[in-house]
Design a protein around this motif. Structure first.
Motif, PDB file in Angstrom:
ATOM      1  N   MET A  11       0.827  -1.203   0.000  1.00 18.72           N
ATOM      2  CA  MET A  11       0.000   0.000   0.000  1.00 18.72           C
ATOM      3  C   MET A  11       0.866   1.259   0.000  1.00 18.72           C
ATOM      4  O   MET A  11       0.575   2.227  -0.689  1.00 18.72           O
ATOM      5  N   VAL A  12       1.980   1.250   0.737  1.00 18.55           N
ATOM      6  CA  VAL A  12       2.897   2.392   0.757  1.00 18.55           C
ATOM      7  C   VAL A  12       3.508   2.578  -0.629  1.00 18.55           C
ATOM      8  O   VAL A  12       3.610   3.707  -1.129  1.00 18.55           O
ATOM      9  N   GLN A  13       3.881   1.491  -1.273  1.00 21.09           N
ATOM     10  CA  GLN A  13       4.419   1.576  -2.634  1.00 21.09           C
ATOM     11  C   GLN A  13       3.379   2.168  -3.579  1.00 21.09           C
ATOM     12  O   GLN A  13       3.700   3.011  -4.420  1.00 21.09           O
ATOM     13  N   GLU A  14       2.128   1.743  -3.433  1.00 20.11           N
ATOM     14  CA  GLU A  14       1.052   2.282  -4.266  1.00 20.11           C
ATOM     15  C   GLU A  14       0.889   3.779  -4.013  1.00 20.11           C
ATOM     16  O   GLU A  14       0.723   4.568  -4.947  1.00 20.11           O
ATOM     17  N   PHE A  15       0.932   4.192  -2.750  1.00 17.85           N
ATOM     18  CA  PHE A  15       0.753   5.600  -2.398  1.00 17.85           C
ATOM     19  C   PHE A  15       1.790   6.478  -3.095  1.00 17.85           C
ATOM     20  O   PHE A  15       1.465   7.544  -3.619  1.00 17.85           O
ATOM     21  N   PHE A  16       3.047   6.064  -3.112  1.00 18.30           N
ATOM     22  CA  PHE A  16       4.121   6.874  -3.672  1.00 18.30           C
ATOM     23  C   PHE A  16       4.319   6.682  -5.170  1.00 18.30           C
ATOM     24  O   PHE A  16       5.107   7.407  -5.780  1.00 18.30           O
ATOM     25  N   ASP A  17       3.595   5.768  -5.783  1.00 24.05           N
ATOM     26  CA  ASP A  17       3.690   5.552  -7.229  1.00 24.05           C
ATOM     27  C   ASP A  17       3.074   6.750  -7.949  1.00 24.05           C
ATOM     28  O   ASP A  17       1.964   7.176  -7.626  1.00 24.05           O
ATOM     29  N   GLU A  18       3.781   7.290  -8.924  1.00 23.87           N
ATOM     30  CA  GLU A  18       3.294   8.485  -9.621  1.00 23.87           C
ATOM     31  C   GLU A  18       2.004   8.250 -10.394  1.00 23.87           C
ATOM     32  O   GLU A  18       1.272   9.195 -10.684  1.00 23.87           O
ATOM     33  N   SER A  19       1.678   7.001 -10.719  1.00 23.55           N
ATOM     34  CA  SER A  19       0.463   6.723 -11.478  1.00 23.55           C
ATOM     35  C   SER A  19      -0.780   6.592 -10.589  1.00 23.55           C
ATOM     36  O   SER A  19      -1.895   6.520 -11.098  1.00 23.55           O
ATOM     37  N   THR A  20      -0.612   6.608  -9.277  1.00 24.27           N
ATOM     38  CA  THR A  20      -1.741   6.513  -8.353  1.00 24.27           C
ATOM     39  C   THR A  20      -2.488   7.850  -8.333  1.00 24.27           C
ATOM     40  O   THR A  20      -1.871   8.911  -8.234  1.00 24.27           O
ATOM     41  N   GLU A  22      -4.890  10.955  -6.978  1.00 22.37           N
ATOM     42  CA  GLU A  22      -5.043  11.647  -5.694  1.00 22.37           C
ATOM     43  C   GLU A  22      -6.256  11.113  -4.940  1.00 22.37           C
ATOM     44  O   GLU A  22      -6.243  11.046  -3.717  1.00 22.37           O
ATOM     45  N   ALA A  23      -7.294  10.709  -5.670  1.00 22.78           N
ATOM     46  CA  ALA A  23      -8.482  10.142  -5.022  1.00 22.78           C
ATOM     47  C   ALA A  23      -8.121   8.854  -4.288  1.00 22.78           C
ATOM     48  O   ALA A  23      -8.581   8.621  -3.165  1.00 22.78           O
ATOM     49  N   ARG A  24      -7.293   8.014  -4.901  1.00 26.87           N
ATOM     50  CA  ARG A  24      -6.870   6.764  -4.253  1.00 26.87           C
ATOM     51  C   ARG A  24      -5.970   7.075  -3.065  1.00 26.87           C
ATOM     52  O   ARG A  24      -6.089   6.441  -2.009  1.00 26.87           O
ATOM     53  N   ARG A  25      -5.087   8.050  -3.191  1.00 22.23           N
ATOM     54  CA  ARG A  25      -4.245   8.436  -2.054  1.00 22.23           C
ATOM     55  C   ARG A  25      -5.105   8.921  -0.896  1.00 22.23           C
ATOM     56  O   ARG A  25      -4.876   8.567   0.258  1.00 22.23           O
ATOM     57  N   GLN A  26      -6.115   9.728  -1.199  1.00 21.55           N
ATOM     58  CA  GLN A  26      -7.008  10.217  -0.148  1.00 21.55           C
ATOM     59  C   GLN A  26      -7.711   9.041   0.529  1.00 21.55           C
ATOM     60  O   GLN A  26      -7.845   9.020   1.751  1.00 21.55           O
TER      61      GLN A  26
END
Length: 77
Positions: A11-20, A22-26
């Protein structure tokens, strides 16, 4: 000692991935009730996320090697 270490690492890797998005990060920040993000060399190596451009985060501390961001979640509605 972290519960579900491998799931949270992914999940941390997903958060910092540039293709994720902002809605998913939120969604991640809300789901885990995150208050602060530490952004050091290990986090920077996870992807090209332009963390300083995020509307979800506000930088509150900085050193030459790392930054700390406070989470500013949008109101739900």
């Amino acid at each position: 000692q972290t519960l579900d270490f491998y799931g949270k690492s992914k999940m941390v890797q997903e958060f910092f991935d540039e293709s994720t998005s902002e809605a998913r990060r939120q969604q991640i920040l809300q789901q885990y009730n995150v208050s602060y993000i530490f952004y050091g060399p290990a986090e920077q190596a996870l992807g090209g996320y332009a963390i300083g451009d995020s509307t979800l985060l506000q930088q509150v501390f900085s050193t030459p090697l790392a930054k700390v961001y406070k989470v500013k979640l949008k109101a739900e509605g």
